[in-house]
Every structure is written in C-alpha cells, then in structure tokens.
Design an enzyme around this catalytic site. Structure first.
Site, short mmCIF file in Angstrom:
data_model
loop_
_atom_site.label_atom_id
_atom_site.label_comp_id
_atom_site.label_asym_id
_atom_site.label_seq_id
_atom_site.Cartn_x
_atom_site.Cartn_y
_atom_site.Cartn_z
N LYS B 81 0.87 -1.22 0.06
CA LYS B 81 0.09 -0.19 0.09
C LYS B 81 1.05 1.25 -0.09
CE LYS B 81 -3.96 2.03 2.56
NZ LYS B 81 -4.78 1.92 3.72
N SER B 161 -10.07 2.31 2.66
CA SER B 161 -9.08 2.98 1.73
C SER B 161 -8.13 1.95 1.22
CB SER B 161 -8.05 3.89 2.71
OG SER B 161 -7.45 3.34 3.72
N SER B 185 -10.35 0.09 7.15
CA SER B 185 -9.92 0.30 5.59
C SER B 185 -9.07 -1.02 5.31
CB SER B 185 -8.70 1.44 5.81
OG SER B 185 -9.33 2.47 5.64
#
Lengths: 95, 495, 496
Positions: B81, B161, B185
């Site tokens: 990420k 997210s 998330s």
C-alpha cells in the site's frame, strides 16, 4: 453549534488551506451536516467517564540518552522543494 | 500462459511451500505476477510498478532458496500500500501534496517482510492519506473492483482505503498485500472483493514509516486470498518496534499453528446492536448463516449487548479528523512534496495545502481543526474520547462472557464508482460495523462468506480480545471451511 | 500567599503622572535540558554544528516518523522539580500545540499542557541588603525546541536549520510574584544557579540555553491585577531588566492617558531598548492542544523519583547555611560564594585547615578581581585552589607578609607558578632576623636626626620610620618586629 461562512474561513485559515469565497457556502453546509450528525453524542451522559487516552494498555518505554543519528543533511533535505547549502529555503518570514 | 495461470493460482502458503521445495522459482513466480500486474493496469490497483526491483529481489531469494536458506516467505511477491514508506521508492500516500516523495527509509512493517524474503511488486493505490471507503479519493484516480454485478459491467469500487490492496489480491496481481485500517480500511475492502483482511490489535504492528492518518487508530495488516495466507503474512508484519512507543513488546505467536484448532468449546458472541435499521436482508441472512456454521462446528452461541455501538461512528468522525488535522500539518511545502508559491509564507502554506489536498482530506482537516479549536475541545474531542472509553468498556463486558464476536463486515456489497462520492455521510456509514474495533483497539478479521443476489462477495467479521489474534484465526478458518467461498471474478481486465 | 497579593516596597514603585504604580511580573523560563540526545530522537543536541546535520528523520517530521522519549530528559526534569522543592507528578501527558511556522516541522510542538511533569514549587531569591523573597513556581513541563530561521541570507527568502528542532526544553513558569526588574533578574540568576548546581541546564544565555518570556503588568500599588503583555525570548539578564523597565513605563503611559492594555506578545529589541508588538504571533492564537496520540502518558514510579532525590547535590540555599555555620562566614560572603557552585567548592578547598575569613577574602576579593579583570572563568583560573591555599599558608606562618602576598599572587596569576617558588626566586621571604632589622633601623635613625627629634612630639611620624625601614628591606621586614624594635630605639609617646 452551527458553522457559518466566517467560521469556515477562520478554520481554513487555522488549517492553512486556501478556500475560495465561492466554496464557503458549500463547505459550511457540508461541515454542518457532519457536525449535526456527530451531535448525537450529546445524548450520552459522560460526566463520570474518563476519556480514553491510549488505545493500548502498556507503559511508555523510553530511549536511552545516546546519539544514534546525525550527519544526514542530504537525506533530510533531498526531497525539499527548495534548499540551498543544506538549509531549507522558504519565503521570508517576518516576525 | 497456462504455466502463468498455474503459478498465480497458488495461494501464498502453497507458493511458499513450492519455493522451499524448489518446485518453482521466485523468478518465474515473480515474472508471472509482473505480467499480471501489467495486464491488470485497467484496474488502477498499482500506482507504481517496481518490476525491475522485484526481479532483483526474486533473484536474491532464489539464491538463498537454492542453498536451502531464506526467510519464512522467501521469494513471495507482494504488493505494498502506498501509505507505507519504502526506501528509494516513491511513497505518496496517494496524495498530490507528497508528489514525488522518495523516502530514505523503509517502514518497519515492510522491512520485516523483506527480512523474511518477500519480493516487492509495486505500490498499491489507496484513498488519499487513507481517508475514504471506496478508493475514490486517491490523487491517482479510483481503483476498479475486479468483481462486477451479474450481467452488468458497471465499474464498482473495491472498498477503501486499501482499495488497491484488495483489488490486487482479488485479481491475483500479487500473492498478498499490505494494508492499513483506521476505521475499517482493511476489512471493508476485503469484504468488497472476496478476500481476507485482518486488522490486528492496536500496538501489534509498528506504525513507524507508515504515513499517519489517525495515530490512535491506525494499524497495519495484510489482505490475502485466504485465512492461512493472512496468518503467514501477519506473523512477518507484527512485532515490537522500539521506534514506535505505541507498539507492544509481546512475542508474536505462530498464527498459522492456530488454524487447525477448531472452535469446539469457544463461545461466539452475537452483538444485537449490529442488527441495524435498513441493513439488507441478504446480509442479515449471511450473518445467520455464519452463526449456524460456527454452531455446527461446535461453538456456543450467545447474544451479547454492546450498548454504545451507535455512537462509535460519530465518535470516530471526531477523533480521526482531529488527529488527522494535526498529523497532516507537516505537509506544508517546506521539506518535501508539493509547494505552490504565494506572496508570503502564509500564502505559500495556504496555496500548497489547497492544491495538495483533495476534497475529502480537506473536509476532514477542516472538521478536525474545528473540533479541536478553542471552546469546542470539551464538547467534541473530549466527549468523543469518553465515548471511546464506553465502547471499550462494552467490549470488555462482552469478552467476559464470550471469546469472539461475529458480525457482518459492511452494511452492503460493493457499490458503483461515483454512487456515493457526493454524499460524505452515506460514505461514512460504510464503516458502521468496523470502526468500533479501531476505537477499542481490538483485532478484527473479515472473511468472505457468500455472494449477494447480484453476485458480489460479502464478508463476515470476527472481533477478538486484544492480542488474541489466534482465536480470530482459528475461528475465521472454520468459517472459511464452512463457507467454501470459491467464487472468483471473471478476469475481464485481461482482455 | 495568594497570587499577586504582595505589594512592592515603596522604593520599587514607579512614579507616574497620576500617582504611583507597581509592576507585577511573572516569568516563563525556557531552559535547555542538559542531555546528549534530543527529547524524542537520537540526534545530538550539541551547539554550533553545520546546518541540518544534527537532525534525525523524526526532527525533520518526515512522513511516518514517530517520537520516542529520552529517559535522561525525563530524569533531568524530575531532578529540576526536586531542586525547586516542587511536586513531582507521577503521571503526566504530552500534548500537541498546533501552529504553523517554518522552523516547526511537525506543524505542532510536543509539550505538556494540562498535566505537566512537575507541579508547584518555590525559589528563594537573594536581593541586596540581605533581603530575600519567596517566588512561587507554578509548574515545570517538558517540551521540544523549534528550529531556527535565518533571515539575512537572502532578501526575500528565509533559511531554515533544524539542528535545534526537538531539543528538550524545560519551561519553568513562575507565579506573578515579582515586583521589580531587580527581583526578576535575581529570580533568573537564582534559577540559573540552581539549574547549574543540578547539572540539568548549563544556563548559557548567549547560546540560548536559557531564555525568558517575561509577563509584565502594572497596577496601582496593591490594586487589582492589570492586563499583561508577554515579552518573548529575552536572552540576557541585563535585557530582562531593560525590557521590564521599558514595558512598565509604556503601559503606565497608556493607562494614564486613559487607554487600555491589549494582551499581546511583544518582542524586546536590544538595539533600541524598547519592546514592540509581535503581530505575526498575534493572529489566530488557537493552538488546538490535544494529547499526542503517538505517545502514551508518562508514568513514573515513586522509587525512581526517590532514587533521583537521593542523588541531588547540595543546593545553593543549603550550601549557604552550611558555609555560614561551618566557617562562620557572613551571609553576604556566603551568598557570593554559592552564586556559583564552583566558586563555593574552590573556597572550601582553600579554606580546608586554614583561616576561613582569610580564605573568603582572598577568593571573593583578590582572585575574583583578577579573574574579572582578565575575563577568565574560574575553571580557567591560572591559580588553583591548592596554589592559593599554599600562598595563604605562607602568610600564616609569617614567611611573607600580607602585603608581599599580593605581589606574589599577581606573579602566580601571570605565570602559574607556585607561591613558594616565587618567594624563593625573588627573595621575598620576610626578614625576621632582629639583627638585620635593627641594623636597618639604625641606619634610618642615623640618617634622619631631625625626624628623630620631631617624633618625640608628633607620634604619627612613627609610621614614616616604619615605611623607611620597609623600603630599605624591599618590604620584606616583618612589620610587627619593625614596630617593636623601633619603639625600643626611639622614644615615641603614646597617641593619647
């Protein structure tokens, strides 16, 4: 507690985010709808409740007083939008 | 191509075993994933591909494997990420304000993955500064969910997210991905993409080197194809870090070893407050199904009450923006990232931050600034922290009666790109079942458990006691066995 | 005493056009903690390094960086609190003080707002004429220093150096208990002395290790507290005095003209000796304090505090009492000695086994006169305590006279040589041989028959004879012996 356009201007200033005048109304209504919604916390009586200060139950560990890093001017400044001679450079600050 | 399909068909655990057994090489596995990554560009899951670095890492892994050496996940290709800082590799948290930022350091979590032999394929898309539930707030544009509704090619969100992570894992563009979870998330995107995502206990993984959103809530975890893979990845990611005062000095158990233990004798709590108004019938049904599965596997089922559940989301939307408004103050155009000039220093700040932050980030920074500002601190922030205490207390009560809680992960299946982006509040409601866990600092895992009528994956969430990820894994494993979730999205993006 | 209750002595009142005023002063002193590394990072605190070389990734607030607290900085704060006889809070909390400034990389300063590590304490300040006052300490908290902006390298740009960013500071907040510039200066002096005794801050104001924010207000003597202005970052004791005097007069002038004081932050300009409004800090004074979520509450164990308490050195007030009791020193002499721990130590070494009065006169007198004249610190003194003690021994055993001792001392100071070496080499040993003194006296008598006559009626002339004899012996004759023999040789009437 309702946020008006002046308040939006003030908090945008505090947060150092430029906001155009034509955005103020929309932002105010957005912030108000969120604030109105969080307002429901007022239903709870929390007068005898301690606030949560940490999500983890442990004591804070400390570091020893040793110099472990330094002399990395380049690593520190290499991503700077403006730098000179190892300094960060910014528009003149007036005190 | 057949060879590639075979390779990418392996789970992380299978690939690990075959690598150790020298049945496959990391180089061929990595090449297969690089090909997938490139073929999957339409999904916009990766914001930066590091194919060259991946090949070098794979080569080094193969050298170790050849000698019978190597770490626990030697040669396994992963996606990272973009919130994680990676040394000499652009790390922007998908924000314009961090344009071109290339750290001289590696986050603790990723450095542990490299220590254990993992290979980095690239950086994965996420909502800007992890603020969002659909990955639509990324400066690099939205990610498309590999899943589509039956007979409908509307582009759906992969959740957020960690939308790049969930999409990449679901589309097999990597074997597993790192992710972070501040209010859901990891778990919500996992639920939206038929993958497994675990947010461990606050303090389990180091936050050092991860771009901060809300410090008291942020926690790293993996998104993987199955529960075993999650156990393997978390083992590498977790552990005490003296550089993060909030990380906890406790040994990391062998999570994989917990998988076979079953749930006989465990008491599973069903929190009645999670049966919210307007929850789709199919999610309710899936939840009931989950209860039946665990009961059949020998668990005791008990209804419990978490009376302050409805206040979690509003408390979250005070605490998280407040912390974020302060954490994001460092993005000021002075030391890194974007600078937009102005006539003086203040105007430079204001222009930089106006242009550098997207709408959602700006909204949260403004809310956070407001709730902390003079005169409002007690009414908002202090109040929310007190509510947090109440929520944590609810969980403590429940865990005095039960070992683990079972809830739905999200109130809906994946929705269409653009469907909710104009309505912040309805977007925030996505996190209704997940934020409580962050507020209390507890671990939670989402496991794919079934499909919606439209053919989209749905997830069930398990919540555990602090630092009891092992119970989560063994329960999740049972749920996974019972659900037999074998559905996969059609690889439309490859054509 | 209640806050602000004490009324200034009349001599400290300021006469305005409409009557008398008194000044009310409170100080916030920022003292740099003596430590090797910074408060939350492993970068060096050393002064004067090249720009941005003593900066860690944490100090530069790079994304994802986290603070980890330095144990020694915490212990130094506790030690200081104990030295100020203050309450140590076993649980304290770090907060973020949010504001934007280019030398504040995080966009917030980590400080302690609601729950400081040290609570109420007290300092006794020493004023002329042996007056003392007790000044209340409200709190002491730990916080980070900011970096430094250099404004004169470019016409339109400032240059930022973060070497100081994150260095540990103790902010020591007094009660508004001072009533004159003199008291404020005495407070800073005393505080600095205590910090130096403790070894928790070097007190170096020139390098900025100690600086004061001075809160000034004026009122009618004993009246209601007035609105205060805060003068930021005054970095010398002299400037503190000037800033207070100027600011008090400015406020009195405004009030007497019927105006009102705006509560504001001001800056002292040493060039003009005036204070001026610091507009840049004025707008938006909303620091949005909240507990730093990157840190946990700071919890101390009572045993740790006890251990630190047991390690405290003797502090100035205790040392002063002991010096007075053990050596019979005057309060004045003792106060002068303890103002600097090294000076008191030096004295004690000299006084060991010797006459303390002689020792204090030499240390506070001749030695410090020479040090001040030459601009030397005590540490750099060319005459060591041992050497000075040896000189005093030569006086006590009559090897040299007190008068000659001054010359010997000057020579010791210039050359660093030992007293006895100088005495021997220069032949300064006192003449105690009565035969030699007699001979010298006889010579003077023989050469001055007129004076011998005069002394019979003018006894004061006896001194002239002594002087002549000393001259003839190059000052080496023992003055007592000269007097005795002279009295036998000539008839000197008693003076009354």
């Amino acid at each position: 507690m309702s946020v008006d356009q002046n308040t939006v201007r003030h908090i945008a200033r505090l947060a150092r985010i430029a906001v155009r005048d034509d955005e103020l109304e929309h932002l105010a209504s957005e912030l108000n709808s969120i604030l109105d919604w969080v307002e429901q916390l007022g239903e709870l009586d929390t007068s005898d409740v301690e606030p949560m200060t940490s999500a983890v139950e442990t004591t804070m560990k400390m570091r020893e007083d040793d110099v472990t890093v330094g002399n990395m001017q380049d690593e520190v400044t290499r991503n700077a939008p403006a730098s000179e001679d190892g300094f960060f450079v910014v528009p003149k600050v007036v005190e | 191509m057949a060879k590639n399909d075979e390779l990418i068909g392996l789970s992380l655990a299978e690939a690990r075993d075959k690598l150790k057994a020298k049945e496959i090489t990391s180089a061929e596995l990595t090449d297969a994933y690089i090909a997938e990554m490139e073929a999957g560009r339409d999904l916009n899951a990766y914001v930066l591909e590091t194919a060259e670095q991946a090949r070098e890492m794979a080569k080094a892994s193969d050298a170790k494997l050849a000698k019978g050496e190597g770490g626990a996940i030697e040669g396994v290709p992963l996606g990272i990420k973009d919130l994680f800082c990676t040394k000499d590799v652009r790390s922007t948290a998908c924000s314009h304000i961090l344009d071109g930022y290339t750290p001289a350091y590696e986050s603790t979590v990723t450095s542990q993955l490299w220590r254990d032999g993992a290979v980095m394929l690239g950086k994965l898309n996420n909502d800007e500064f992890a603020m969002g539930s659909s990955n639509e707030t990324s400066f690099y544009g939205p990610v498309t969910n590999p899943w589509r509704r039956n007979g409908d090619d509307t582009k759906l969100v992969p959740g957020g997210s960690s939308g790049g992570s969930s999409a990449a894992v679901a589309a097999k563009l990597c074997l597993g991905a790192t992710a972070t979870d501040t209010g859901g998330s990891i778990r919500q995107p996992a639920a939206f993409t038929g993958t497994v995502g675990i947010k461990p206990t606050y303090g389990r993984c180091s936050r050092w080197g991860i771009v901060a959103f809300a410090s008291s809530l942020d926690q790293a975890g993996p998104i993987t194809r199955d529960v075993r893979d999650a156990a393997i990845m978390l083992k590498s990611m977790a552990g005490h870090d003296p550089q993060d005062t909030t990380s906890v000095d406790r040994p990391v158990p062998d999570y994989e070893a917990a998988l076979g233990q079953g749930v006989k004798g465990l008491t599973v709590g069903i929190p009645k407050e999670y049966r919210v108004d307007g929850m789709p019938e199919e999610i309710d049904a899936l939840w009931s199904q989950g209860i039946e599965w665990l009961k059949a596997a020998g668990a005791n089922i008990k209804e419990v009450s978490l009376p302050h559940t409805k206040y979690a989301l509003p408390a979250y939307y005070i605490v998280a923006p407040a912390e974020a408004s302060s954490n994001l103050a460092r993005y000021d155009g002075v030391r890194y990232g974007l600078r937009v000039d102005g006539k003086d220093i203040t105007e430079m700040y204001e222009n930089t931050r106006a242009e550098g932050f997207g709408d959602e980030v700006r909204r949260r920074v403004l809310i956070g600034t407001y709730v902390l500002s003079a005169g409002y601190y007690d009414a908002y922030y202090l109040k929310a922290q007190k509510v947090r205490s109440l929520i944590a207390h609810d969980f403590r009560q429940a865990f005095s009666e039960v070992d683990v809680l079972l809830t739905p992960t999200a109130p809906s299946a994946a929705f269409g790109i653009g469907e909710k982006s104009d309505d912040p509040l309805s977007m925030y409601l996505n996190d209704v079942f997940t934020v409580t866990v962050n507020l209390a600092g507890l671990p939670g895992i989402s496991v794919p458990a079934g499909l919606s009528k439209e053919g989209l994956p749905l997830g069930l969430q398990l919540i555990g006691r602090g630092f009891d990820e092992e119970t989560l894994f063994r329960t999740a494993h049972k749920l996974e066995e019972a659900a037999q979730f074998t559905a996969a999205p059609e690889a439309w993006w490859r054509s | 005493m209640e806050i602000g209750k004490r009324v200034a002595r009349e001599e400290d009142w300021i006469q305005g056009a409409t009557g008398d005023w008194e000044i009310v002063l409170g100080l916030e002193v920022h003292a740099q903690v003596t430590s090797k590394a910074k408060l939350f990072s492993g970068a060096s605190t050393e002064f004067g390094a090249e720009q941005n070389t003593h900066v860690s990734l944490v100090d530069a607030a790079l994304p994802g960086m986290l603070p980890v607290i330095n144990r020694v900085c915490v212990e130094q704060a506790v030690k200081t609190g104990l030295g100020l006889k203050a309450k140590i809070n076993l649980r304290s909390v770090f907060d973020r003080k949010n504001y934007f400034y280019p030398d504040l990389p995080q966009g917030y300063q980590i400080s302690q707002f609601k729950h400081p590590i040290v609570g109420e304490g007290e300092i006794e300040i020493d004023l002329p004429e042996e007056r003392t006052e007790k000044i209340g300490i409200e709190r002491l908290h730990l916080e980070q220093d900011a970096g430094k902006s250099v404004h004169d390298m470019h016409p339109s740009m400032s240059h930022v150096d973060l070497n100081r960013s994150g260095v540990a500071l103790m902010e020591i907040v007094s009660r508004p208990d001072m009533r004159s510039a003199e008291e404020a200066q005495a407070y800073v002096r005393k505080l600095r002395t205590i910090l130096r005794y403790l070894g928790t801050c070097d007190g170096n104001m020139e390098q900025g290790s100690l600086r004061a924010d001075v809160n000034v207000s004026v009122r009618k003597p004993g009246g209601e507290l007035g609105t205060r202005c805060e003068i930021k970052n005054v970095n010398s004791i002299r400037f503190i005095g000037q800033a207070i005097e100027h600011e008090a007069r400015r406020q009195i002038e405004i009030l007497e003209e019927g105006g009102k004081i705006d509560q504001e932050t001001r800056l002292f300009d040493p060039k003009t000796g005036e204070t001026r409004s610091m507009r840049s800090k004025e707008e938006a004074h909303d620091y949005r304090y909240f507990p730093d979520p990157d840190l946990l509450p700071l919890e101390l164990q009572q045993e740790d505090v006890d251990r630190i308490a047991a390690s405290l050195p003797e502090l100035p007030d205790e040392k002063k009492e002991r010096l007075m009791a053990d050596y019979g020193l005057s309060a004045y002499d003792a106060t002068v000695l303890v103002s600097d721990g090294a000076r008191a130590d030096f004295f004690e070494e000299v006084a060991k086994g010797r006459d303390p009065k002689l020792a204090v006169n030499w240390v506070n007198g001749d030695l410090f006169a020479a040090l001040n004249r030459e601009g030397h610190s005590l540490e750099a003194s060319p005459v060591s305590a041992k050497q000075l003690g040896e000189l005093l021994d030569l006086i006590s055993d009559n090897t040299i006279s007190g008068r000659i001792a001054k010359d010997v001392f000057d020579s010791m100071y210039k050359t660093g040589r030992n007293a006895i070496e100088i005495v021997e080499k220069e032949g300064l040993r006192q003449v105690t041989d009565t035969g030699a003194i007699e001979a010298a006296i006889d010579e003077v008598i023989a050469a001055n028959p007129d004076k011998v006559e005069q002394v019979k009626t003018k006894p004061k002339l006896a001194g002239w004879f002594v002087g002549q004899v000393m001259k003839a012996t190059s000052g080496k004759a023992n003055p007592q012996l000269v007097n005795e023999i002279l009295a036998k040789k000539i008839d000197i009437p008693s003076e009354d």
